[in-house]
Design a protein around this motif. Structure first.
Motif, PDB file in Angstrom:
ATOM      1  N   GLY A 121      11.759 -29.619  51.804  1.00  0.00           N
ATOM      2  CA  GLY A 121      12.259 -28.555  52.672  1.00  0.00           C
ATOM      3  C   GLY A 121      12.340 -28.947  54.132  1.00  0.00           C
ATOM      4  N   CYS A 122      11.447 -29.844  54.553  1.00  0.00           N
ATOM      5  CA  CYS A 122      11.396 -30.252  55.974  1.00  0.00           C
ATOM      6  C   CYS A 122      12.340 -31.410  56.301  1.00  0.00           C
ATOM      7  CB  CYS A 122       9.968 -30.640  56.357  1.00  0.00           C
ATOM      8  SG  CYS A 122       8.789 -29.280  56.245  1.00  0.00           S
ATOM      9  N   ALA A 123      13.018 -31.944  55.279  1.00  0.00           N
ATOM     10  CA  ALA A 123      13.937 -33.078  55.482  1.00  0.00           C
ATOM     11  C   ALA A 123      15.246 -32.613  56.130  1.00  0.00           C
ATOM     12  CB  ALA A 123      14.225 -33.750  54.140  1.00  0.00           C
ATOM     13  N   PRO A 124      15.990 -33.544  56.752  1.00  0.00           N
ATOM     14  CA  PRO A 124      17.294 -33.163  57.319  1.00  0.00           C
ATOM     15  C   PRO A 124      18.335 -32.888  56.231  1.00  0.00           C
ATOM     16  CG  PRO A 124      16.901 -35.518  57.591  1.00  0.00           C
ATOM     17  CD  PRO A 124      15.641 -34.931  57.030  1.00  0.00           C
ATOM     18  N   SER A 125      19.570 -32.574  56.649  1.00  0.00           N
ATOM     19  CA  SER A 125      20.647 -32.243  55.704  1.00  0.00           C
ATOM     20  C   SER A 125      20.948 -33.394  54.754  1.00  0.00           C
ATOM     21  CB  SER A 125      21.932 -31.916  56.466  1.00  0.00           C
ATOM     22  OG  SER A 125      21.816 -30.677  57.091  1.00  0.00           O
ATOM     23  N   GLY A 126      21.450 -33.038  53.576  1.00  0.00           N
ATOM     24  CA  GLY A 126      21.755 -34.038  52.551  1.00  0.00           C
ATOM     25  C   GLY A 126      22.957 -34.893  52.896  1.00  0.00           C
ATOM     26  N   THR A 127      22.952 -36.132  52.396  1.00  0.00           N
ATOM     27  CA  THR A 127      24.025 -37.078  52.723  1.00  0.00           C
ATOM     28  C   THR A 127      25.359 -36.691  52.067  1.00  0.00           C
ATOM     29  OG1 THR A 127      23.080 -38.441  50.960  1.00  0.00           O
ATOM     30  CG2 THR A 127      22.573 -39.101  53.197  1.00  0.00           C
ATOM     31  N   ALA A 128      25.315 -35.884  51.006  1.00  0.00           N
ATOM     32  CA  ALA A 128      26.570 -35.511  50.320  1.00  0.00           C
ATOM     33  C   ALA A 128      27.107 -34.152  50.760  1.00  0.00           C
ATOM     34  CB  ALA A 128      26.337 -35.501  48.804  1.00  0.00           C
ATOM     35  N   VAL A 152      19.582 -36.909  63.355  1.00  0.00           N
ATOM     36  CA  VAL A 152      19.101 -37.501  64.614  1.00  0.00           C
ATOM     37  C   VAL A 152      17.785 -36.844  65.064  1.00  0.00           C
ATOM     38  CG1 VAL A 152      19.655 -37.763  67.070  1.00  0.00           C
ATOM     39  CG2 VAL A 152      21.394 -38.258  65.352  1.00  0.00           C
ATOM     40  N   LEU A 153      17.648 -35.533  64.800  1.00  0.00           N
ATOM     41  CA  LEU A 153      16.437 -34.811  65.228  1.00  0.00           C
ATOM     42  C   LEU A 153      15.265 -34.941  64.245  1.00  0.00           C
ATOM     43  CD1 LEU A 153      17.817 -31.426  66.652  1.00  0.00           C
ATOM     44  CD2 LEU A 153      17.004 -33.405  67.931  1.00  0.00           C
ATOM     45  N   ALA A 154      15.527 -35.487  63.050  1.00  0.00           N
ATOM     46  CA  ALA A 154      14.493 -35.548  62.007  1.00  0.00           C
ATOM     47  C   ALA A 154      13.154 -36.154  62.467  1.00  0.00           C
ATOM     48  CB  ALA A 154      15.020 -36.299  60.788  1.00  0.00           C
ATOM     49  N   ALA A 174       1.139 -37.173  60.882  1.00  0.00           N
ATOM     50  CA  ALA A 174       2.460 -36.920  61.478  1.00  0.00           C
ATOM     51  C   ALA A 174       2.937 -38.091  62.330  1.00  0.00           C
ATOM     52  CB  ALA A 174       2.427 -35.640  62.308  1.00  0.00           C
ATOM     53  N   GLY A 175       1.994 -38.753  63.008  1.00  0.00           N
ATOM     54  CA  GLY A 175       2.354 -39.883  63.890  1.00  0.00           C
ATOM     55  C   GLY A 175       3.022 -41.010  63.124  1.00  0.00           C
ATOM     56  N   SER A 176       2.410 -41.423  62.005  1.00  0.00           N
ATOM     57  CA  SER A 176       3.014 -42.535  61.259  1.00  0.00           C
ATOM     58  C   SER A 176       4.269 -42.084  60.526  1.00  0.00           C
ATOM     59  CB  SER A 176       1.991 -43.170  60.298  1.00  0.00           C
ATOM     60  OG  SER A 176       1.818 -42.400  59.161  1.00  0.00           O
ATOM     61  N   MET A 177       4.372 -40.773  60.258  1.00  0.00           N
ATOM     62  CA  MET A 177       5.596 -40.245  59.642  1.00  0.00           C
ATOM     63  C   MET A 177       6.761 -40.337  60.639  1.00  0.00           C
ATOM     64  SD  MET A 177       5.870 -36.660  57.521  1.00  0.00           S
ATOM     65  CE  MET A 177       4.792 -36.879  56.134  1.00  0.00           C
ATOM     66  N   VAL A 178       6.500 -40.032  61.908  1.00  0.00           N
ATOM     67  CA  VAL A 178       7.519 -40.159  62.961  1.00  0.00           C
ATOM     68  C   VAL A 178       8.036 -41.600  62.990  1.00  0.00           C
ATOM     69  CG1 VAL A 178       7.915 -40.172  65.465  1.00  0.00           C
ATOM     70  CG2 VAL A 178       6.641 -38.280  64.425  1.00  0.00           C
ATOM     71  N   GLU A 179       7.074 -42.543  62.968  1.00  0.00           N
ATOM     72  CA  GLU A 179       7.408 -43.972  63.004  1.00  0.00           C
ATOM     73  C   GLU A 179       8.297 -44.355  61.810  1.00  0.00           C
ATOM     74  OE1 GLU A 179       4.732 -47.828  62.834  1.00  0.00           O
ATOM     75  OE2 GLU A 179       3.816 -46.267  64.076  1.00  0.00           O
ATOM     76  N   LYS A 183      12.222 -45.694  61.819  1.00  0.00           N
ATOM     77  CA  LYS A 183      12.596 -46.992  61.232  1.00  0.00           C
ATOM     78  C   LYS A 183      13.583 -46.869  60.082  1.00  0.00           C
ATOM     79  CE  LYS A 183       8.399 -48.572  60.531  1.00  0.00           C
ATOM     80  NZ  LYS A 183       7.121 -49.324  60.428  1.00  0.00           N
ATOM     81  N   THR A 184      13.395 -45.843  59.224  1.00  0.00           N
ATOM     82  CA  THR A 184      14.235 -45.774  58.012  1.00  0.00           C
ATOM     83  C   THR A 184      15.457 -44.879  58.170  1.00  0.00           C
ATOM     84  OG1 THR A 184      12.886 -43.982  57.085  1.00  0.00           O
ATOM     85  CG2 THR A 184      12.302 -46.216  56.433  1.00  0.00           C
ATOM     86  N   VAL A 185      15.480 -44.036  59.212  1.00  0.00           N
ATOM     87  CA  VAL A 185      16.624 -43.123  59.389  1.00  0.00           C
ATOM     88  C   VAL A 185      17.362 -43.381  60.693  1.00  0.00           C
ATOM     89  CG1 VAL A 185      17.328 -40.704  59.622  1.00  0.00           C
ATOM     90  CG2 VAL A 185      15.601 -41.316  57.946  1.00  0.00           C
ATOM     91  N   LEU A 186      16.664 -43.195  61.811  1.00  0.00           N
ATOM     92  CA  LEU A 186      17.373 -43.198  63.093  1.00  0.00           C
ATOM     93  C   LEU A 186      17.929 -44.576  63.459  1.00  0.00           C
ATOM     94  CD1 LEU A 186      18.155 -40.999  65.011  1.00  0.00           C
ATOM     95  CD2 LEU A 186      16.211 -41.570  66.443  1.00  0.00           C
ATOM     96  N   LEU A 187      17.108 -45.618  63.340  1.00  0.00           N
ATOM     97  CA  LEU A 187      17.585 -46.956  63.714  1.00  0.00           C
ATOM     98  C   LEU A 187      18.763 -47.412  62.853  1.00  0.00           C
ATOM     99  CD1 LEU A 187      14.304 -48.897  64.623  1.00  0.00           C
ATOM    100  CD2 LEU A 187      16.060 -48.018  66.157  1.00  0.00           C
ATOM    101  N   PRO A 188      18.697 -47.256  61.501  1.00  0.00           N
ATOM    102  CA  PRO A 188      19.867 -47.649  60.703  1.00  0.00           C
ATOM    103  C   PRO A 188      21.129 -46.830  61.027  1.00  0.00           C
ATOM    104  CG  PRO A 188      17.939 -47.394  59.297  1.00  0.00           C
ATOM    105  CD  PRO A 188      17.558 -46.881  60.647  1.00  0.00           C
TER     106      PRO A 188
END
Length: 324
Positions: A121-128, A152-154, A174-179, A183-188
């Motif tokens: 539920g807390c994830a951003p919008s779906g890719t499809a 981008v805001l995730a 939460a801190g390591s989740m931000v990291e 790494k897996t969403v925003l940078l790519p």
């Protein structure tokens, strides 16, 4: 003819019929691919046992593909209709996390599953969601804008929301989740966007292949996640399925309702339905596996299959109703 801004990300805007056919094919084949992958993970868990550490990298590939399909036009759309985009974001990040928490309580889910449902539920919008909005004759420009900004805001939104709502079930770092999300969403995504800006001519040639690459990669993620919790699935499958169907169905309905309440018009309300009800379950599965347990990733894996099936069905139903 469809212009670039009218056709969904990753679908070449050649002609309406071509775009329609490509979009329909993607939406039909995608759930089947993910379903087959899930069954493989369940039947032969040993095959994918050593793949667990590759999940964040696989998600990075999906997000890089998403970045490649973006253009500056997507961001201009936000500036054109900040109110509608803000409403979409607010609805997405209020309705789905809230529903996840309510469903976890209502079904009295065990802690690992409760945390997993809330995390989806807390994830951003779906890719499809953009493709499904297009098929439903919804407002694709709004869909792309909301999906882009929610992704981008995730890193800023998903971890604190998870901590707030799932913290009662399991400890949340939460801190390591931000990291991880950076790494897996925003940078790519940013890397994909930069490659598109620099080498747009070459990227345009492979645009049609990107949704398929994403689909196959998400299918592999699902296979790995299901394999990790194969034993638990047999006992919890029905409970998780009920939770996911409720979560997704209520999300679609409330998203549409939010658009209607705000008097955005029917095409925009359709976009809102999919932007709220469809989640980036690949990210949720990756985070659940890394921060909680393979069992906590199970709701994300089921969501990956189900929201594409329900999205395709709802889009088909909507497209047969009058546009205005």
């Amino acid at each position: 003819m469809h212009t670039e801004s009218e056709s969904p990300s990753g679908i070449a805007p050649t002609s309406k019929n071509d775009s329609d056919r490509a979009a329909r094919r993607a939406v039909t084949v995608f759930p089947v691919l993910v379903l087959v992958a899930g069954v493989l993970g369940l039947v032969t868990p040993g095959t994918f046992a050593d793949w667990k550490t590759s999940v964040p990298y696989l998600l990075g590939i999906v997000m890089f593909c998403m970045g490649l399909t973006m253009t500056p036009l997507d961001f201009k759309g936000v500036a054109k209709r900040p109110w509608a985009v803000a409403l979409g974001l607010g609805a997405h990040y209020v309705i789905m996390p809230g529903l996840g928490w309510l469903i976890a309580h209502a079904l009295d889910l065990p802690p690992q599953l409760a945390a997993g449902v809330i995390l989806v539920g807390c994830a951003p919008s779906g890719t499809a969601s953009n493709v499904v909005t297009y098929l439903a004759r919804g407002d694709v420009a709004l869909s792309v804008s909301v999906a882009t900004v929610s992704t981008v805001l995730a890193p800023l939104v998903t971890p604190p929301l998870t901590l707030l709502l799932a913290g009662e079930y399991l400890p949340v770092d939460a801190g390591s989740m931000v990291e991880d999300i950076l790494k897996t969403v925003l940078l790519p995504v940013i890397a994909g966007l930069l490659v598109r800006l620099v080498a747009g001519r070459y990227v345009d040639r492979v645009l049609d292949a990107l949704p398929w690459l994403s689909a196959v990669t998400i299918a592999v993620i699902v296979a790995v996640v299901v394999a990790g919790s194969a034993a638990a699935i047999k006992s919890a499958a029905l409970l998780v399925f009920v939770a996911v169907v409720l979560h997704n169905g209520l999300g679609l309905a409330l998203g549409y309702g939010a658009g209607k309440l705000a008097r955005l018009g029917r095409p925009a309300s359709r976009a809102m339905a999919f932007e709220v009800g469809m989640q980036n379950s690949g990210l949720a599965a990756s985070l659940a596996t890394a921060h909680f347990s393979p069992l906590a990733a199970l709701p994300s894996a089921v969501f990956s299959v189900w929201h594409n099936v329900s999205g395709a069905l709802v889009a088909a139903w909507m497209s047969h109703r009058k546009h205005h």
